[in-house]
Design an enzyme around this catalytic site. Sequence first.
Site, short mmCIF file in Angstrom:
data_model
loop_
_atom_site.label_atom_id
_atom_site.label_comp_id
_atom_site.label_asym_id
_atom_site.label_seq_id
_atom_site.Cartn_x
_atom_site.Cartn_y
_atom_site.Cartn_z
N ASN A 10 0.87 -1.17 0.00
CA ASN A 10 0.00 0.00 0.00
C ASN A 10 0.92 1.23 0.00
O ASN A 10 1.40 1.67 1.04
CB ASN A 10 -0.87 -0.07 1.26
CG ASN A 10 -1.81 1.09 1.42
OD1 ASN A 10 -1.74 2.07 0.68
ND2 ASN A 10 -2.68 0.99 2.40
N ARG A 91 -2.24 -1.58 -3.80
CA ARG A 91 -3.30 -0.58 -3.82
C ARG A 91 -2.95 0.39 -4.95
O ARG A 91 -1.85 0.94 -4.97
CB ARG A 91 -3.33 0.15 -2.49
CG ARG A 91 -4.29 1.31 -2.48
CD ARG A 91 -4.24 1.99 -1.14
NE ARG A 91 -5.06 3.19 -1.14
CZ ARG A 91 -5.00 4.13 -0.21
NH1 ARG A 91 -4.18 3.98 0.81
NH2 ARG A 91 -5.78 5.18 -0.26
N HIS A 179 -10.47 5.84 -1.59
CA HIS A 179 -10.49 5.08 -0.32
C HIS A 179 -11.36 3.83 -0.42
O HIS A 179 -11.86 3.32 0.58
CB HIS A 179 -10.99 5.95 0.86
CG HIS A 179 -10.02 7.00 1.29
ND1 HIS A 179 -10.40 8.28 1.61
CD2 HIS A 179 -8.68 6.97 1.44
CE1 HIS A 179 -9.34 8.99 1.95
NE2 HIS A 179 -8.28 8.21 1.85
N ARG A 239 -4.58 18.79 2.39
CA ARG A 239 -5.42 19.09 1.21
C ARG A 239 -6.63 19.90 1.62
O ARG A 239 -7.17 19.72 2.71
CB ARG A 239 -5.89 17.79 0.55
CG ARG A 239 -4.80 17.04 -0.16
CD ARG A 239 -5.29 15.71 -0.69
NE ARG A 239 -4.53 14.62 -0.11
CZ ARG A 239 -4.92 13.34 -0.10
NH1 ARG A 239 -6.06 13.00 -0.66
NH2 ARG A 239 -4.17 12.42 0.44
N GLU A 377 -6.77 -2.11 4.84
CA GLU A 377 -6.73 -2.15 3.37
C GLU A 377 -5.88 -3.32 2.88
O GLU A 377 -6.18 -3.94 1.87
CB GLU A 377 -6.18 -0.82 2.83
CG GLU A 377 -7.15 0.32 3.06
CD GLU A 377 -6.50 1.69 3.07
OE1 GLU A 377 -5.38 1.81 3.62
OE2 GLU A 377 -7.10 2.64 2.56
#
Length: 391
Positions: A10, A91, A179, A239, A377
């Site tokens: 990831n 990912r 996500h 962000r 994840e």
Amino acid sequence: MMRHAILALNAGSSSIKFGLYDLEPSAELQLVSRGKLDLGDAPRLSAKAADGTVQCDRPLAGDARNAGIDALLDWIESELGGRKLIAAGHRIVHGGCEFVEPVRLTPAVIEGLDRLTPLAPLHQPRSLAPIRTLAALRPDLPQVGCFDTAFHQTIDLIVSRFALPRKYDAEGIRRYGFHGLSYEYIAGRLKEISPALAAKRTIVAHLGNGASLCAMRDGRSVDTTMGFSALDGLVMGTRCGAIDPGVLLYFVLERGITGEALQHMLYEESGLLGISGISGDMRTLEASDDPHAREAVDLFAFRAARETAALANTLGGLECLVFTAGIGERSAPVRMAICERLHWLGVAIDEPSNASHAEIISRPDSKVEIRVVATDEESIIARHTRVQGNA
Ligand code: ADP
């Protein structure tokens, strides 16, 4: 006996998280190791076993990204008790319109993914770098790509469409959402806990360095706050989240800022860092007495609550709210601030359960069940890799 294992990678901006799983025939994958390759100024490989025991923590020499993956493979294959890697999964931030499920990474597919780089100029190259490195180091190792966008392919056209001239939608300029691997994991967890829970009108708040919300019905995405890019929606570590597009026009047309400088400001200098002037890290801000740090945390919670209300509208109601990722799993004050703003929607948080990070943090009389679920994840990547890699 040589054990077979799957590696899930990831890749982030300055580190690659990984999970290593033993392949037990006809059983669930067994987590052997979870760790991180730090790729910054002081490259480092660290790993812990499933029970938290430290397995490795050492500095790495040389060019971090390549040498890091090389060192990780060496460590897995030579030092971790005779394991043979039989597949690796990744990912990948953007699958565009074309890649809507996990895929075996052939050279042609990798090229196709590279062509999506303009859609995610900062993130897609980071996703592709370890794939290329691994392909060079182990050309025979099957690799599988899992997409952050794929989970949201179920959202309706009315949700994904921007009100721009319609030809642009056909050109792929629309809301994708991100996500997705985290949301897929959470949807699966809710189903494991109880099918009745998974059927509830649910909003999942993935609050990490990057942050977004996903509205789910029956475990499928119906709306999400990130859009064409991973900039939209919530205030994040660095962000900006949703912003009046007129502001961007003003910077470009009136202030003469270049596209690159604007991109840097929106991705790297805004969000919690921009407002506080101190840090993009929630822990640091929560520990600070500076009023600007307070303001940043307040704005984070305000915007998360506001977007939750918007997504509840898409769902036509709200029955379950799930917090996950670094901030969602560990910041009781942020969860409290968001839930207090949503009280009118039937969200009633229980202070002691919230403070102790309990699984269920809603009061018994709350109309909305509030849960804290740790995301994973890497386990989703490993599961898909097992299937797609024929492992
Ligand atoms: P990423 O998106 O990089 O995977 P994480 O999901 O690890 O990030 O989330 C990182 C964020 O979680 C950071 O803002 C960090 O400060 C925050 N965080 C981690 N632990 C805590 C904590 N105990 N209290 C508040 N915030 C925390």
